[in-house]
Design an enzyme around this catalytic site. Structure first.
Site, mmCIF file in Angstrom:
data_model
loop_
_atom_site.group_PDB
_atom_site.id
_atom_site.type_symbol
_atom_site.label_atom_id
_atom_site.label_comp_id
_atom_site.label_asym_id
_atom_site.label_seq_id
_atom_site.Cartn_x
_atom_site.Cartn_y
_atom_site.Cartn_z
ATOM 1 N N CYS A 111 0.837 -1.206 0.000
ATOM 2 C CA CYS A 111 0.000 0.000 0.000
ATOM 3 C C CYS A 111 0.875 1.261 0.000
ATOM 4 O O CYS A 111 1.743 1.419 0.862
ATOM 5 C CB CYS A 111 -0.933 0.007 1.210
ATOM 6 S SG CYS A 111 -2.046 1.416 1.166
ATOM 7 N N GLY A 117 -7.344 -5.599 -10.695
ATOM 8 C CA GLY A 117 -7.940 -4.649 -9.754
ATOM 9 C C GLY A 117 -8.868 -3.677 -10.436
ATOM 10 O O GLY A 117 -10.056 -3.949 -10.628
HETATM 11 C C1 FMN Z 1 -9.209 1.827 -4.651
HETATM 12 C C2 FMN Z 1 -8.062 0.883 -4.447
HETATM 13 C C3 FMN Z 1 -7.902 0.275 -3.206
HETATM 14 C C4 FMN Z 1 -6.841 -0.613 -2.986
HETATM 15 N N1 FMN Z 1 -6.737 -1.238 -1.782
HETATM 16 C C5 FMN Z 1 -5.777 -2.196 -1.607
HETATM 17 C C6 FMN Z 1 -5.726 -2.975 -0.408
HETATM 18 O O1 FMN Z 1 -6.541 -2.820 0.511
HETATM 19 N N2 FMN Z 1 -4.725 -3.894 -0.302
HETATM 20 C C7 FMN Z 1 -3.800 -4.104 -1.304
HETATM 21 O O2 FMN Z 1 -2.918 -4.951 -1.161
HETATM 22 N N3 FMN Z 1 -3.842 -3.390 -2.437
HETATM 23 C C8 FMN Z 1 -4.813 -2.462 -2.615
HETATM 24 N N4 FMN Z 1 -4.887 -1.798 -3.813
HETATM 25 C C9 FMN Z 1 -3.942 -2.137 -4.898
HETATM 26 C C10 FMN Z 1 -4.533 -3.221 -5.806
HETATM 27 O O3 FMN Z 1 -4.690 -4.424 -5.086
HETATM 28 C C11 FMN Z 1 -3.639 -3.489 -7.031
HETATM 29 O O4 FMN Z 1 -2.387 -3.876 -6.575
HETATM 30 C C12 FMN Z 1 -3.491 -2.256 -7.927
HETATM 31 O O5 FMN Z 1 -4.736 -1.642 -8.159
HETATM 32 C C13 FMN Z 1 -2.840 -2.623 -9.279
HETATM 33 O O6 FMN Z 1 -3.644 -3.532 -10.001
HETATM 34 P P1 FMN Z 1 -4.553 -3.027 -11.262
HETATM 35 O O7 FMN Z 1 -3.606 -2.363 -12.233
HETATM 36 O O8 FMN Z 1 -5.160 -4.291 -11.818
HETATM 37 O O9 FMN Z 1 -5.558 -2.074 -10.715
HETATM 38 C C14 FMN Z 1 -5.923 -0.890 -4.033
HETATM 39 C C15 FMN Z 1 -6.088 -0.270 -5.276
HETATM 40 C C16 FMN Z 1 -7.137 0.597 -5.492
HETATM 41 C C17 FMN Z 1 -7.307 1.229 -6.856
#
Ligand code: FMN
Length: 307
Positions: free
Chosen positions: A92, A216
């Protein structure tokens, strides 16, 4: 093929994880929103609410930075949720989290990161996995080296988002760097970052050699990303209605309405005439407001045919 839905605080709650699992049965692997280990130790009510599982095989993700507290938090999370795996957040990037030394800040302190995994692994009887980024910034990409240490400490698997903390969500996820992590360890690695379609997923898996891909942002308002289906309007609205019903069951009408504002806007993403409805979605305060928009959208869809 199994595909992971990324843990997303404020988005991938019990209701949305259920929607994704229902939309692609047998495909979607899920993790809870991140839960503060400290809050779990204090029995914080709101945090306990995050532990409702959408399925028995979900992971619970915890964050924090004190090894003993993480171990205690993990035990409580398992006792409350009945989950059979724990995921530790080391990715995070938000200032609120890293300023406490939690989340991605742990990548700058590999000794502590390793101590946390050792503490959690020795406290619980279930597999412990870790979610990281590539490192803190471009000058300190230590994901592969840290991965080796976390494997040694007993981690059963890893998930790597192919960006640094400094990048937050900018630039591109570097799948080649994720491949380096996959090569560095013998435990399964999930690749994450910028997978927006099943085609992207295939490319990502080819490049990284990862055991699984995690999606995500592309899943927001689009649980169909897990099936590759191109949904027509009635199908989108059916999923949105189901999502709203689940949110209402879990959080009550008022909270469901507030949450559904953003989700409905996402379900309507890409529709050329949706701007007006998105504005209306932003002021939903009662279930009736939501259903009124849905009814009007249904009429709109009939006028426009499939899209
Ligand atoms: C709104 C939001 C909340 C997120 N909350 C978490 C979380 O609680 N724990 C975590 O490990 N990653 C969190 N992430 C990161 C995502 O798990 C992921 O690693 C990131 O969005 C990249 O993947 P993507 O390109 O498919 O979106 C969050 C991302 C977003 C956009």
């Amino acid at each position: 093929m199994r595909i992971a839905l990324a843990p997303m605080a404020g988005v991938a709650d019990w209701a949305f994880r259920t929607v994704c699992r229902e939309t692609a049965p047998g495909t979607v692997v899920t993790t809870t929103e991140m839960v503060s280990a400290k809050a779990l130790c204090y029995q914080d009510k709101k945090s306990l609410g995050l532990l409702r599982l959408a399925a028995k095989d979900e992971s619970v993700q915890i964050f924090g930075s004190a090894p003993a507290c993480m171990a205690e938090g993990a035990l409580r999370a398992l006792a409350v949720s009945g989950a059979d795996r724990i995921d530790v957040n080391m990715g995070c990037p938000t200032p609120k989290i890293v300023k406490n030394g939690d989340g991605c800040a742990l990548m700058r302190d590999p000794d502590k990161a390793e101590a946390i995994v050792r503490a959690v692994v020795s406290a619980v009887k279930v597999p412990v996995t870790v979610k990281t980024r590539l490192g803190w910034d471009s000058g300190s990409k230590n994901a592969a080296e840290l991965a080796r240490r976390l494997e040694q400490a007993g981690a059963a698997g890893l998930c790597v988002h192919g960006r640094t903390r400094k990048q937050m969500y900018s630039g591109h996820a570097d799948w080649y760097a994720v491949a380096e992590v996959v090569k560095a360890v013998s435990i399964p690695v999930i690749a994450n970052g910028d997978i927006f379609s099943l085609r992207d997923l295939e490319r990502c898996l080819t490049i990284t050699g990862a055991a699984m891909g995690m999606i995500g942002r592309a899943a927001m308002g689009n649980p169909f990303v897990f099936t590759g289906e191109e949904p027509d309007l009635p199908r989108r609205l059916e999923r949105a209605a189901r999502h709203f019903a689940l949110l209402t069951e879990d959080k009550g009408e008022r909270a469901a309405c507030l949450e559904m504002r953003k989700h409905l806007a996402w379900y309507l993403r890409g529709l050329p005439w949706a701007a007006r409805y998105k504005r209306e979605a932003a002021s939903i305060t009662a279930a009736e407001d939501f259903f009124k928009i849905l009814r009007r959208l249904t009429g709109e869809g009939e006028g426009h045919g499939r899209f």
